[in-house]
Motif scaffolding. Structure first.
Motif, short mmCIF file in Angstrom:
data_model
loop_
_atom_site.label_atom_id
_atom_site.label_comp_id
_atom_site.label_asym_id
_atom_site.label_seq_id
_atom_site.Cartn_x
_atom_site.Cartn_y
_atom_site.Cartn_z
N ILE A 18 0.82 -1.20 0.00
CA ILE A 18 0.00 0.00 0.00
C ILE A 18 0.86 1.26 0.00
CG2 ILE A 18 -0.23 0.06 2.52
CD1 ILE A 18 -3.11 1.01 2.11
N SER A 19 2.00 1.23 0.69
CA SER A 19 2.91 2.37 0.71
C SER A 19 3.53 2.59 -0.67
CB SER A 19 4.02 2.15 1.74
OG SER A 19 3.49 1.93 3.02
N LEU A 20 3.94 1.50 -1.28
CA LEU A 20 4.50 1.58 -2.63
C LEU A 20 3.46 2.12 -3.61
CD1 LEU A 20 6.62 0.99 -4.81
CD2 LEU A 20 5.80 -1.37 -4.86
N SER A 21 2.22 1.64 -3.49
CA SER A 21 1.15 2.09 -4.38
C SER A 21 0.93 3.59 -4.26
CB SER A 21 -0.15 1.34 -4.04
OG SER A 21 -1.23 1.83 -4.81
N HIS A 110 -7.09 -1.93 -0.38
CA HIS A 110 -6.05 -2.87 -0.79
C HIS A 110 -6.18 -4.22 -0.10
CE1 HIS A 110 -3.17 -0.22 -3.08
NE2 HIS A 110 -3.98 0.67 -2.57
N SER A 111 -7.34 -4.56 0.40
CA SER A 111 -7.48 -5.78 1.18
C SER A 111 -8.88 -6.39 1.00
CB SER A 111 -7.25 -5.47 2.67
OG SER A 111 -7.58 -6.58 3.48
N ASP A 112 -9.00 -7.63 1.45
CA ASP A 112 -10.27 -8.34 1.42
C ASP A 112 -10.89 -8.42 2.82
OD1 ASP A 112 -12.31 -9.80 0.12
OD2 ASP A 112 -11.41 -11.71 0.71
N HIS A 113 -10.36 -7.65 3.77
CA HIS A 113 -10.79 -7.80 5.16
C HIS A 113 -11.92 -6.87 5.57
CE1 HIS A 113 -10.37 -8.82 9.42
NE2 HIS A 113 -10.39 -7.53 9.70
N LEU A 114 -12.16 -5.80 4.83
CA LEU A 114 -13.11 -4.78 5.28
C LEU A 114 -14.51 -5.36 5.52
CD1 LEU A 114 -12.97 -1.59 5.73
CD2 LEU A 114 -14.30 -1.47 3.62
N LYS A 115 -14.96 -6.23 4.62
CA LYS A 115 -16.30 -6.81 4.78
C LYS A 115 -16.38 -7.66 6.05
CE LYS A 115 -15.07 -10.72 1.79
NZ LYS A 115 -15.28 -11.36 0.47
N THR A 116 -15.30 -8.39 6.36
CA THR A 116 -15.25 -9.20 7.58
C THR A 116 -15.31 -8.32 8.82
OG1 THR A 116 -13.94 -10.88 6.42
CG2 THR A 116 -13.91 -10.93 8.84
N GLU A 117 -14.57 -7.23 8.78
CA GLU A 117 -14.56 -6.31 9.91
C GLU A 117 -15.95 -5.71 10.13
OE1 GLU A 117 -12.52 -4.14 13.02
OE2 GLU A 117 -12.07 -5.95 11.86
N TYR A 118 -16.59 -5.29 9.05
CA TYR A 118 -17.91 -4.66 9.15
C TYR A 118 -18.94 -5.63 9.73
CZ TYR A 118 -22.22 -2.28 7.71
OH TYR A 118 -23.46 -1.68 7.70
N LYS A 119 -18.90 -6.88 9.27
CA LYS A 119 -19.83 -7.89 9.78
C LYS A 119 -19.62 -8.17 11.27
CE LYS A 119 -20.42 -10.33 5.37
NZ LYS A 119 -20.10 -11.56 4.61
N PHE A 136 -17.82 8.31 0.94
CA PHE A 136 -16.97 8.38 -0.26
C PHE A 136 -17.82 8.42 -1.53
CE2 PHE A 136 -14.03 6.62 2.87
CZ PHE A 136 -12.92 7.42 2.65
N ASP A 137 -17.35 9.21 -2.49
CA ASP A 137 -18.04 9.30 -3.78
C ASP A 137 -17.74 8.10 -4.67
OD1 ASP A 137 -19.27 12.03 -3.60
OD2 ASP A 137 -17.18 12.61 -3.32
N SER A 138 -16.50 7.62 -4.60
CA SER A 138 -16.08 6.49 -5.43
C SER A 138 -15.18 5.57 -4.62
CB SER A 138 -15.32 6.97 -6.67
OG SER A 138 -16.10 7.82 -7.46
N GLY A 139 -15.07 4.34 -5.10
CA GLY A 139 -14.18 3.38 -4.44
C GLY A 139 -13.40 2.58 -5.47
N ILE A 140 -12.20 2.18 -5.08
CA ILE A 140 -11.35 1.35 -5.94
C ILE A 140 -10.99 0.08 -5.18
CG2 ILE A 140 -9.15 1.19 -7.19
CD1 ILE A 140 -9.13 4.26 -7.32
N VAL A 141 -11.15 -1.06 -5.85
CA VAL A 141 -10.69 -2.34 -5.31
C VAL A 141 -9.68 -2.92 -6.29
CG1 VAL A 141 -12.77 -2.82 -3.98
CG2 VAL A 141 -12.64 -3.57 -6.37
N LEU A 142 -8.95 -3.93 -5.84
CA LEU A 142 -7.87 -4.47 -6.67
C LEU A 142 -8.35 -5.42 -7.75
CD1 LEU A 142 -5.25 -5.13 -3.84
CD2 LEU A 142 -5.25 -3.26 -5.49
N SER A 143 -9.52 -6.03 -7.55
CA SER A 143 -10.03 -6.96 -8.55
C SER A 143 -11.48 -7.30 -8.25
CB SER A 143 -9.18 -8.24 -8.60
OG SER A 143 -9.13 -8.85 -7.33
N GLU A 144 -12.10 -8.03 -9.17
CA GLU A 144 -13.55 -8.28 -9.11
C GLU A 144 -13.99 -8.97 -7.83
OE1 GLU A 144 -17.08 -10.45 -11.77
OE2 GLU A 144 -14.97 -10.60 -12.38
N SER A 145 -13.23 -9.96 -7.38
CA SER A 145 -13.67 -10.73 -6.21
C SER A 145 -13.62 -9.92 -4.92
CB SER A 145 -12.82 -11.99 -6.06
OG SER A 145 -11.48 -11.67 -5.74
#
Length: 362
Positions: A18-21, A110-119, A136-145
């Motif tokens: 994430i820092s590199l990104s 940059h992660s798949d954990h946010l949904k787990t945390e929210y639940k 937020f107006d828009s969101g970016i994820v790394l891929s479809e899943s």
């Protein structure tokens, strides 16, 4: 007139994707003519295994609020937010002021954990979490899943998929990569040495192979983690070389030396490891798990998949690779063609810029 963006999130620092990104986004947009301001939220040079837990050391984050004035000059605020309750709540002043000033906002996850945390949240904590994320107006994820991490908060049409990248400065000539040595198996691990990244499992499997007389050449690179001391097992394994943290020429040499990249990750905060993209781009076979967004960037044509948290299955898959090495080399070579053409830094920056321009209605 230059468009003005404020990037809020961690910058190098510790070796994290994430820092590199954020660094690459900042530099890439500046080249494209944007006026870029940064607000670095990284407060430590260390990586530890206690992600998502509160500590007084993390109160150092309060210093970042002294730079909140940077929001006033921005047209758009781009935030690479945390993925735990504390990781989100600490960005609250930035989010609230941005919305008060009617700034356009983009969250890059940059992660798949946010949904787990929210639940896992309930009551007031859940309401606060949702209120901040729906700002937020828009969101970016790394891929479809990984889209479902943002669908509770951002309308579907405003969620964009932008794959990770391999740094331009890391790449070397294709001719050099094509001369990679496949005469023997050379396996390497490149990540922070968190237990959840699978390093302990890998070292235990190597120990088992050694006992059977199957001695592979192996190199391990990454930041040692407080709370996961692997020094003793590294000392036992004479065929394993620990390189420490590698970057620049040292990382290039490792990616070129190896021909199998092993990352048996089950990291709860995983997204889409840049290390896999780097390894593919250097003509390496991938040995990994079907975890988080990994299956969106490589499938059976690129990788051998092992079962998460299973030493026995990783052992079986390594034995399979050893027995079928001559055929599997072809996957490694095709990985390079795919990686070098798909996961470019220029493609990444162009895609990020398109999201930003769509968000501000340009």
């Amino acid at each position: 007139m230059k468009r003005k963006i404020l990037i809020i999130g961690p910058f190098p620092g510790p070796p994290k994707g994430i820092s590199l990104s954020n660094k690459v986004v900042s530099e890439g947009l500046a080249v494209k003519g944007w006026k870029v301001a940064e607000l670095n939220t990284e407060q430590s040079d260390k990586v530890n295994s206690e992600i998502g837990t509160f500590s007084f050391q993390k109160l150092a984050f309060l210093k970042t609020y002294l730079e909140i004035y940077k929001i006033f000059a921005a047209d758009i605020v781009y935030i690479t937010i945390g993925i735990t309750f504390f990781g989100v709540i600490k960005y609250a002043p930035f989010i609230i002021l941005s919305k008060f000033l009617n700034k356009k906002t983009v969250v890059h996850l940059h992660s798949d954990h946010l949904k787990t945390e929210y639940k896992s949240l309930a009551g007031l904590k859940r309401k606060i979490f949702k209120k901040l994320m729906t700002s937020f107006d828009s969101g970016i994820v790394l891929s479809e899943s990984l889209r479902d991490n943002l669908t509770p908060f951002v309308v579907n049409d405003s969620i964009f998929e932008v794959y990770n990248f391999v740094e331009d400065k890391l790449m070397i000539s294709e001719e050099t990569i094509l001369n990679k040595d496949y005469a023997e198996i050379r396996l390497f691990f490149l990540s922070n040495l968190l237990e959840e990244k699978g390093i302990n499992i890998l070292l235990n499997v190597i120990k088992k192979l050694n006992r059977e007389g199957t001695i592979l050449k192996i190199k391990i690179a990454g930041n040692k983690i407080q709370g996961n001391n692997i020094d003793l097992i590294l000392e036992e394994l004479e065929n394993v070389e620990y390189l420490g943290v590698v970057s620049g020429k040292l990382k290039q040499d490792l990616l070129l030396w190896g021909n199998i990249f092993c990352l048996p990750t089950f990291f709860s905060m995983e997204g889409q490891p840049i290390s896999i993209l780097e390894a593919m781009s250097f003509n390496n076979l991938i040995l990994t798990t079907n975890h988080a967004g990994i299956s969106d960037i490589c499938g059976d044509e690129n990788a051998v998949f092992c079962i998460k948290k299973s030493e026995e299955d990783l052992y079986i898959k390594l034995k399979f690779i050893i027995s079928n090495w001559s055929e599997l080399q072809l996957k490694a070579v095709s990985n390079g063609i795919y990686g070098r053409s798909t996961f470019t830094e220029s493609r990444f920056i162009t895609a990020i810029e398109e999201v930003l321009l769509t968000t501000i209605g340009a």
